[in-house]
Motif scaffolding. Sequence first.
Motif: not given
Length: 177
Positions: A17-19, A28-30, A60-62, A165-166
């Motif tokens: 996903f991206k916000v 980005s996250g996952k 997890d968005t790093a 949220v994409r």
Amino acid sequence: MATTKWSIDPTHSEIGFKVKHMMFTNVSGKFGTYDATITTDGDNFENATIEFSGDIASIDTANADRDGHLRSADFFDVENNPKLTFKASSFKKIDAGDYELTGDLNIKGVSKTVKFPVEFSGTMTDPWGNTKVGLSIEGKINRKDWGLNWNSALETGGVLVGEEVRLNIELQFVKQA
């Protein structure tokens, strides 16, 4: 016709996903831990039953601080809502490789019907004889529809976290014997 079960291959899948952050860049996250299954009539995916669940604790968005904030009551409230779920009500073929996926997305106890375009790759046999299928899903949701309302105003105008949220989801499934 006999039903066929398909299980997620997590080593070849990603729930991303991206916000927007500060109104002008994307974060980005996952989700690292999730499960998904598809049930079809034989190998026909039209009207397949599709179910998905993602573990909120695996977000997890790093950035550990941001991930902790997303898990908190400000956003997903992982203690009271450990999973998000999706259950399809329709998987409809539009043309050759294009489908439309409709179903209920449940986040934080709020269930909303969503609709996403899906690129369907068809089936393929891997070098070890496993039959696989791939789905690419892209779509958008508004996080506020599920009560993910936290935000912070910026001095320059606008807000810290975008509402849209994409989703960028790549799924590979393996046919079960």
